[in-house]
Design an enzyme around this catalytic site. Structure first.
Site, PDB file in Angstrom:
ATOM      1  N   ASN A 135       2.195   0.654  14.826  1.00 39.59           N
ATOM      2  CA  ASN A 135       0.945   0.269  14.825  1.00 39.59           C
ATOM      3  C   ASN A 135      -0.204   1.308  14.769  1.00 39.59           C
ATOM      4  OD1 ASN A 135      -1.410  -1.585  15.879  1.00 39.59           O
ATOM      5  ND2 ASN A 135      -1.398   0.218  17.375  1.00 39.59           N
ATOM      6  N   SER A 187      -2.768  -4.463   6.982  1.00 40.26           N
ATOM      7  CA  SER A 187      -4.159  -4.726   6.886  1.00 40.26           C
ATOM      8  C   SER A 187      -4.238  -5.796   5.748  1.00 40.26           C
ATOM      9  CB  SER A 187      -5.079  -3.550   6.715  1.00 40.26           C
ATOM     10  OG  SER A 187      -6.304  -4.097   6.337  1.00 40.26           O
ATOM     11  N   TYR A 200      -6.783   4.340   2.000  1.00 41.58           N
ATOM     12  CA  TYR A 200      -6.480   3.280   3.243  1.00 41.58           C
ATOM     13  C   TYR A 200      -5.816   2.007   2.577  1.00 41.58           C
ATOM     14  CZ  TYR A 200      -7.056  -0.004   7.076  1.00 41.58           C
ATOM     15  OH  TYR A 200      -6.686  -0.765   7.975  1.00 41.58           O
ATOM     16  N   ALA A 202      -4.368   2.032  -0.449  1.00 41.53           N
ATOM     17  CA  ALA A 202      -3.170   2.198  -0.913  1.00 41.53           C
ATOM     18  C   ALA A 202      -2.039   2.446   0.114  1.00 41.53           C
ATOM     19  CB  ALA A 202      -3.063   3.343  -1.905  1.00 41.53           C
TER      20      ALA A 202
END
Length: 349
Positions: A135, A187, A200, A202
């Site tokens: 996470n 995400s 981010y 990528a």
């Protein structure tokens, strides 16, 4: 000869896959609808007593709420993060919520040796490992050409991608032995990229593809759930991000531009749905649900998302006020309705 073969294959593959989807999709959608309407509402919450769970990035945000959900269900946990005081606070709260045993492990999981250590210490303490929750993550929001310290952005891949892969690598034998679960926090941005988050996006796309590939290799032994949340309450939506100069700090103006008019969801609800879905063996979780159509939009009409980015996130000048999404947010006062108070009161650390 090669051209003729490619032409034949192009026709055959298109016809075959198109025909397959015409038959498969209605059946698949019907099964999912029946499960959602008539089965899930009556399912009991999964009993996780006796399960051993390792959570990285557990000191705040999604990781913190995942810890609390596991605690309520009676799991034992190893909580991993870099900030010891915050980690101990989460551990204390988890114990009060019902976790029988919680250990805290301060580590930087972008370091392979540190990742190995936390897995080894977890197994040494509890004797096994049932669930791994990868996470830990870091956010960044600025235009690619605005970056002034490009080498600092290797940290995005180090934390987001390798910080998930390393603990997965060392945990894999233990998870195979327990026929366990991996839950990885990626995400929606990994599937539906918008401007100002190039690194981010990528890193999250790389995570999704890695765990999809891993599922094809070990899916018969380990359940892998890929969590693709939209905006929820976390340090990210408080504005904490890797800045264009390479420093990590809170920038609420940049946050407002990026989050814009998207409502920010409650992390507790996301954590509950994530664990329920993983226990059912679901492969993907997108929450809030209204983000799901964007996956289809990206596949069928990516030019629409490009238009959205160009229209709402780009500017012809250096003034932040000229960015359309920020102007709309300020003119309507929508932020007070779309953003929870807990992220509006963020302070620089």
């Amino acid at each position: 000869m090669d051209d003729n073969m490619n032409m034949v294959l192009s026709v055959v593959i298109h016809v075959f896959i198109g025909s397959f989807l015409v038959v498969y999709m209605p059946i698949s959608l019907l099964i999912k609808l029946v499960q959602r309407l008539f089965i899930r509402p009556f399912e009991k919450e999964a009993d996780l007593k006796g399960k051993i769970v390792l959570i990285t990035g557990a000191s705040s945000g999604i990781g913190e709420q995942l810890a609390y959900q596991y605690a309520k269900r009676g799991a034992c946990m190893a909580l991993v993060a870099r900030r010891e005081d915050a980690l101990k606070a989460v551990a204390k709260a988890s114990l009060s919520l019902g976790a029988p045993d919680v250990i805290t492990l301060v580590a930087d999981i972008s370091d392979p040796e540190e990742s190995k250590r936390v897995v080894d210490q977890t197994v040494a303490h509890f004797g096994k490992l049932d669930h791994l929750l990868a996470n830990a993550g870091i956010w960044g929001t600025c235009l690619f050409e605005e970056i002034t310290n490009i080498t600092a952005f290797t940290k995005m891949m180090d934390v987001n991608f390798w910080g998930a892969v390393y603990p997965t690598y060392y945990a894999l034998p233990h998870l195979k032995a327990s026929k366990g679960n991996i839950i990885v926090t990626t995400s929606v941005a990994g599937r539906v990229p918008t401007a100002r988050m190039s690194f981010y996006n990528a890193s999250k796309a790389a995570m999704i593809r890695f765990y999809e590939t891993l599922r094809s290799e070990v899916g018969s032994q380990i359940k892998i759930t890929i969590l693709m949340p939209g905006y929820v309450v976390s340090e990210l939506t408080k504005g904490k991000a890797l800045q264009k100069g390479g420093q990590v700090e809170i920038n609420e103006d940049a946050r407002d531009i990026q989050v814009g008019l998207f409502p920010v969801g409650q992390t507790e609800k996301l954590a509950q749905i994530a664990i329920d879905s993983a226990c059912r063996g679901e492969e993907y979780v997108t929450w809030p649900d209204w983000y799901k159509p964007f996956h289809l939009l990206m596949s069928l009409a990516p030019e629409v998302l490009n238009w959205y980015s160009n229209t709402f996130y780009m500017t012809q000048s250096d003034e932040k006020q000229s960015i359309l999404i920020k102007r709309i947010l300020e003119a309507t006062g929508a932020k007070r309705y779309l953003y929870p108070n807990s992220i509006l009161s963020a302070k620089k650390e």
